[in-house]
Design a protein around this motif. Structure first.
Motif, PDB file in Angstrom:
ATOM      1  N   ASN A 144      12.769   2.583  18.286  1.00  0.00           N
ATOM      2  CA  ASN A 144      11.975   3.413  19.192  1.00  0.00           C
ATOM      3  C   ASN A 144      10.480   3.282  18.933  1.00  0.00           C
ATOM      4  OD1 ASN A 144      14.380   4.447  20.301  1.00  0.00           O
ATOM      5  ND2 ASN A 144      14.517   5.994  18.691  1.00  0.00           N
ATOM      6  N   MET A 145      10.039   2.084  18.589  1.00  0.00           N
ATOM      7  CA  MET A 145       8.622   1.856  18.357  1.00  0.00           C
ATOM      8  C   MET A 145       7.844   2.152  19.638  1.00  0.00           C
ATOM      9  SD  MET A 145       6.795  -1.586  16.902  1.00  0.00           S
ATOM     10  CE  MET A 145       7.077  -2.505  18.410  1.00  0.00           C
ATOM     11  N   PRO A 146       6.697   2.834  19.530  1.00  0.00           N
ATOM     12  CA  PRO A 146       5.936   3.195  20.734  1.00  0.00           C
ATOM     13  C   PRO A 146       5.681   1.989  21.637  1.00  0.00           C
ATOM     14  CG  PRO A 146       4.982   4.224  18.792  1.00  0.00           C
ATOM     15  CD  PRO A 146       6.042   3.282  18.297  1.00  0.00           C
ATOM     16  N   SER A 147       6.032   2.136  22.919  1.00  0.00           N
ATOM     17  CA  SER A 147       5.886   1.018  23.852  1.00  0.00           C
ATOM     18  C   SER A 147       4.431   0.705  24.151  1.00  0.00           C
ATOM     19  CB  SER A 147       6.626   1.337  25.158  1.00  0.00           C
ATOM     20  OG  SER A 147       6.110   2.529  25.740  1.00  0.00           O
ATOM     21  N   ASN A 148       3.551   1.673  23.907  1.00  0.00           N
ATOM     22  CA  ASN A 148       2.129   1.457  24.187  1.00  0.00           C
ATOM     23  C   ASN A 148       1.332   1.092  22.940  1.00  0.00           C
ATOM     24  OD1 ASN A 148       2.457   3.941  23.020  1.00  0.00           O
ATOM     25  ND2 ASN A 148       0.914   4.978  24.271  1.00  0.00           N
ATOM     26  N   GLY A 149       2.017   0.774  21.834  1.00  0.00           N
ATOM     27  CA  GLY A 149       1.324   0.319  20.635  1.00  0.00           C
ATOM     28  C   GLY A 149       1.337   1.330  19.506  1.00  0.00           C
ATOM     29  N   ILE A 150       0.921   0.876  18.323  1.00  0.00           N
ATOM     30  CA  ILE A 150       0.938   1.729  17.141  1.00  0.00           C
ATOM     31  C   ILE A 150      -0.455   2.282  16.844  1.00  0.00           C
ATOM     32  CG2 ILE A 150       2.937   0.586  16.137  1.00  0.00           C
ATOM     33  CD1 ILE A 150       1.062  -0.984  14.320  1.00  0.00           C
ATOM     34  N   LYS A 151      -0.468   3.428  16.163  1.00  0.00           N
ATOM     35  CA  LYS A 151      -1.710   4.118  15.814  1.00  0.00           C
ATOM     36  C   LYS A 151      -2.100   3.773  14.379  1.00  0.00           C
ATOM     37  CE  LYS A 151       0.263   7.990  16.761  1.00  0.00           C
ATOM     38  NZ  LYS A 151       0.519   9.450  16.916  1.00  0.00           N
ATOM     39  N   MET A 152      -3.368   3.396  14.194  1.00  0.00           N
ATOM     40  CA  MET A 152      -3.834   2.908  12.902  1.00  0.00           C
ATOM     41  C   MET A 152      -4.990   3.737  12.353  1.00  0.00           C
ATOM     42  SD  MET A 152      -1.990   0.115  12.342  1.00  0.00           S
ATOM     43  CE  MET A 152      -2.950  -0.752  11.104  1.00  0.00           C
ATOM     44  N   ARG A 153      -5.179   3.624  11.053  1.00  0.00           N
ATOM     45  CA  ARG A 153      -6.357   4.157  10.375  1.00  0.00           C
ATOM     46  C   ARG A 153      -6.794   3.135   9.335  1.00  0.00           C
ATOM     47  NH1 ARG A 153      -5.998   6.587   5.301  1.00  0.00           N
ATOM     48  NH2 ARG A 153      -7.460   8.231   5.857  1.00  0.00           N
ATOM     49  N   VAL A 154      -7.953   3.365   8.718  1.00  0.00           N
ATOM     50  CA  VAL A 154      -8.414   2.519   7.617  1.00  0.00           C
ATOM     51  C   VAL A 154      -8.147   3.267   6.316  1.00  0.00           C
ATOM     52  CG1 VAL A 154     -10.369   1.336   6.553  1.00  0.00           C
ATOM     53  CG2 VAL A 154     -10.191   1.464   9.052  1.00  0.00           C
ATOM     54  N   CYS A 155      -7.460   2.636   5.390  1.00  0.00           N
ATOM     55  CA  CYS A 155      -7.128   3.276   4.119  1.00  0.00           C
ATOM     56  C   CYS A 155      -8.368   3.411   3.241  1.00  0.00           C
ATOM     57  CB  CYS A 155      -6.073   2.466   3.372  1.00  0.00           C
ATOM     58  SG  CYS A 155      -4.506   2.307   4.247  1.00  0.00           S
ATOM     59  N   ASP A 156      -8.435   4.499   2.498  1.00  0.00           N
ATOM     60  CA  ASP A 156      -9.509   4.684   1.521  1.00  0.00           C
ATOM     61  C   ASP A 156      -9.288   3.802   0.293  1.00  0.00           C
ATOM     62  OD1 ASP A 156     -10.706   6.660   3.117  1.00  0.00           O
ATOM     63  OD2 ASP A 156      -9.403   8.208   2.268  1.00  0.00           O
ATOM     64  N   TYR A 157      -8.034   3.603  -0.056  1.00  0.00           N
ATOM     65  CA  TYR A 157      -7.699   2.793  -1.228  1.00  0.00           C
ATOM     66  C   TYR A 157      -8.123   1.343  -1.004  1.00  0.00           C
ATOM     67  CZ  TYR A 157      -4.934   0.661  -4.962  1.00  0.00           C
ATOM     68  OH  TYR A 157      -4.541  -0.044  -6.069  1.00  0.00           O
ATOM     69  N   ARG A 158      -8.662   0.716  -2.049  1.00  0.00           N
ATOM     70  CA  ARG A 158      -9.083  -0.685  -1.972  1.00  0.00           C
ATOM     71  C   ARG A 158      -8.209  -1.550  -2.874  1.00  0.00           C
ATOM     72  NH1 ARG A 158     -10.980   1.255   1.843  1.00  0.00           N
ATOM     73  NH2 ARG A 158     -13.150   1.224   2.555  1.00  0.00           N
ATOM     74  N   LEU A 159      -7.749  -2.667  -2.332  1.00  0.00           N
ATOM     75  CA  LEU A 159      -6.898  -3.575  -3.090  1.00  0.00           C
ATOM     76  C   LEU A 159      -7.693  -4.270  -4.195  1.00  0.00           C
ATOM     77  CD1 LEU A 159      -4.992  -5.238  -0.134  1.00  0.00           C
ATOM     78  CD2 LEU A 159      -3.918  -3.902  -1.953  1.00  0.00           C
ATOM     79  N   SER A 166      -1.773 -13.169  -5.823  1.00  0.00           N
ATOM     80  CA  SER A 166      -2.082 -13.060  -4.400  1.00  0.00           C
ATOM     81  C   SER A 166      -1.045 -13.787  -3.551  1.00  0.00           C
ATOM     82  CB  SER A 166      -3.470 -13.647  -4.128  1.00  0.00           C
ATOM     83  OG  SER A 166      -3.770 -13.609  -2.756  1.00  0.00           O
ATOM     84  N   GLY A 167      -0.627 -13.151  -2.474  1.00  0.00           N
ATOM     85  CA  GLY A 167       0.363 -13.726  -1.576  1.00  0.00           C
ATOM     86  C   GLY A 167       1.786 -13.369  -1.930  1.00  0.00           C
ATOM     87  N   MET A 168       2.020 -12.966  -3.171  1.00  0.00           N
ATOM     88  CA  MET A 168       3.370 -12.764  -3.684  1.00  0.00           C
ATOM     89  C   MET A 168       3.911 -11.377  -3.343  1.00  0.00           C
ATOM     90  SD  MET A 168       4.602 -13.199  -7.652  1.00  0.00           S
ATOM     91  CE  MET A 168       3.707 -14.758  -7.745  1.00  0.00           C
ATOM     92  N   LYS A 169       5.189 -11.319  -2.985  1.00  0.00           N
ATOM     93  CA  LYS A 169       5.844 -10.037  -2.740  1.00  0.00           C
ATOM     94  C   LYS A 169       6.595  -9.639  -4.008  1.00  0.00           C
ATOM     95  CE  LYS A 169       8.208  -7.499   0.898  1.00  0.00           C
ATOM     96  NZ  LYS A 169       8.860  -7.567   2.221  1.00  0.00           N
ATOM     97  N   HIS A 170       5.822  -9.264  -5.029  1.00  0.00           N
ATOM     98  CA  HIS A 170       6.428  -8.870  -6.297  1.00  0.00           C
ATOM     99  C   HIS A 170       6.832  -7.402  -6.245  1.00  0.00           C
ATOM    100  CE1 HIS A 170       2.620  -6.918  -7.295  1.00  0.00           C
ATOM    101  NE2 HIS A 170       2.002  -8.053  -6.978  1.00  0.00           N
ATOM    102  N   LEU A 171       7.530  -6.956  -7.263  1.00  0.00           N
ATOM    103  CA  LEU A 171       8.135  -5.632  -7.229  1.00  0.00           C
ATOM    104  C   LEU A 171       7.162  -4.486  -7.460  1.00  0.00           C
ATOM    105  CD1 LEU A 171      11.427  -6.489  -9.116  1.00  0.00           C
ATOM    106  CD2 LEU A 171      11.261  -5.715  -6.757  1.00  0.00           C
ATOM    107  N   ASN A 172       5.972  -4.773  -7.939  1.00  0.00           N
ATOM    108  CA  ASN A 172       5.004  -3.703  -8.161  1.00  0.00           C
ATOM    109  C   ASN A 172       4.228  -3.447  -6.874  1.00  0.00           C
ATOM    110  OD1 ASN A 172       2.872  -2.019  -8.908  1.00  0.00           O
ATOM    111  ND2 ASN A 172       2.794  -2.872 -10.969  1.00  0.00           N
ATOM    112  N   ARG A 173       4.588  -2.386  -6.169  1.00  0.00           N
ATOM    113  CA  ARG A 173       3.965  -2.060  -4.882  1.00  0.00           C
ATOM    114  C   ARG A 173       3.129  -0.785  -4.961  1.00  0.00           C
ATOM    115  NH1 ARG A 173       2.697  -5.727  -2.443  1.00  0.00           N
ATOM    116  NH2 ARG A 173       3.240  -6.980  -4.212  1.00  0.00           N
ATOM    117  N   LEU A 174       2.536  -0.514  -6.125  1.00  0.00           N
ATOM    118  CA  LEU A 174       1.736   0.696  -6.288  1.00  0.00           C
ATOM    119  C   LEU A 174       0.550   0.736  -5.329  1.00  0.00           C
ATOM    120  CD1 LEU A 174       1.673   1.281 -10.157  1.00  0.00           C
ATOM    121  CD2 LEU A 174       2.746   2.711  -8.418  1.00  0.00           C
ATOM    122  N   ASP A 175      -0.030  -0.419  -5.030  1.00  0.00           N
ATOM    123  CA  ASP A 175      -1.164  -0.449  -4.100  1.00  0.00           C
ATOM    124  C   ASP A 175      -0.771   0.136  -2.748  1.00  0.00           C
ATOM    125  OD1 ASP A 175      -2.937  -1.738  -5.897  1.00  0.00           O
ATOM    126  OD2 ASP A 175      -2.018  -3.670  -5.434  1.00  0.00           O
TER     127      ASP A 175
END
Length: 303
Positions: A144-159, A166-175
């Motif tokens: 049921n994803m919105p047909s008119n698009g998704i709503k976004m914000r800019v995160c305060d947290y910085r990577l 970089s690029g890796m999908k490792h198990l540490n997802r704290l960011d």
């Protein structure tokens, strides 16, 4: 009656008496004590592993080739040895075992983890990995994803910058956890920037936007994840439509000023963006619609 989820865990581990002396002898997982030291893997202590989240459609995984290529490549970077044929067989056997109790449309997660420690942070590079495979029926909100698009914000947290990972999908997802904790249900996702205020990704996907010279996606060389859907779009979908795509550093103002943009991942496909907090909005662009049609033609699960 179908169960809500299913999970199997596979372990192949041989540990010598010398190695055993450096491992913990007892521990607790949730509320259960375990006495087998090999159950206390690097995964529980250090997040030493990688994972893939895959879309299942009619008991098939359309992008399995891309997932297997990435998990093998990234496992080797962190000293975990995997075998594509073995992984494919495990996934096939797992799906076969749950066909009678689950829907054929869902999400499968594969985790590949180190199972060898020689004490402290020292790893046994020759040990066989531990695998976990879990599955859940596709949640209603995905359908049921919105047909008119998704709503976004800019995160305060910085990577933070880490070129090695970089690029890796490792198990540490704290960011991603810290960034996603910044809002409740007001938004669907958030843009994540790095320490230099460059756009990297979102909390659950990669970004593409349309510039005056064609499509652009942020460069992933200091932080962030190189998503499977991102790779598919760059290497297959966009070339098929003669659409150019530049991979480069991106400033936030470029996205704010673009004509159309979307977020993508291997579970949900292409998700057009309709708004960016506090006051920017977009309609779903014609080129985004064209990409979605091509993706759906090749892989019907991404309608």
């Amino acid at each position: 009656m179908p169960l809500e989820g299913a999970a199997f865990s596979y372990r192949h581990s041989m540990v010598s008496m010398t190695e055993m002396s450096t491992q913990y002898e007892v521990g607790m997982i949730n509320q259960d004590f375990v006495s087998e030291s090999t159950q206390l893997d690097h995964i529980q202590m250090f997040g030493h592993g990688v994972f893939e989240t895959m879309r299942v459609f009619e008991w098939d995984i359309p992008l399995l080739y891309y997932h297997m290529r990435r998990v093998n490549e990234h496992s080797k970077k962190i000293y975990i040895q995997t075998d594509s044929r073995d992984l494919r067989e495990r996934i096939h056997n797992f799906l076969s075992s749950i066909r009678q109790t689950h829907s054929g449309s869902g999400i499968l997660r594969l985790s590949v983890m180190s199972s060898g420690t020689l004490g402290g942070y020292r790893i046994d590079k020759t040990s066989e990995p531990t695998y976990t495979i879990s599955y859940r029926t596709l949640p209603a909100e995905f359908l049921n994803m919105p047909s008119n698009g998704i709503k976004m914000r800019v995160c305060d947290y910085r990577l933070p910058s880490n070129p090695v990972l970089s690029g890796m999908k490792h198990l540490n997802r704290l960011d991603q956890i810290l960034a996603r904790a910044e809002w409740d249900d007001q938004f669907d996702d958030g843009i994540m920037l790095d320490q230099n205020e460059l756009v990297v990704e979102t909390t659950f996907g990669n970004i593409f936007f349309l510039s005056s010279s064609g499509w652009v996606t942020p460069l992933i060389n200091q932080c962030g994840i190189e998503g499977v859907m991102r790779s598919l779009l760059i290497k297959k979908i966009m070339p098929a439509l003669s659409e150019s795509v530049a991979i480069r550093k991106v400033k936030l103002y470029e996205i704010k000023n673009c004509s159309e943009w979307f977020v993508c991942n291997a579970v949900r496909g292409i998700m057009p963006v309709s708004s960016l907090f506090p006051d920017l909005s977009w309609t779903i662009g014609e080129k985004t619609k064209k990409l979605r049609r091509e993706l759906s033609n090749l892989y019907p699960c991404y309608i």
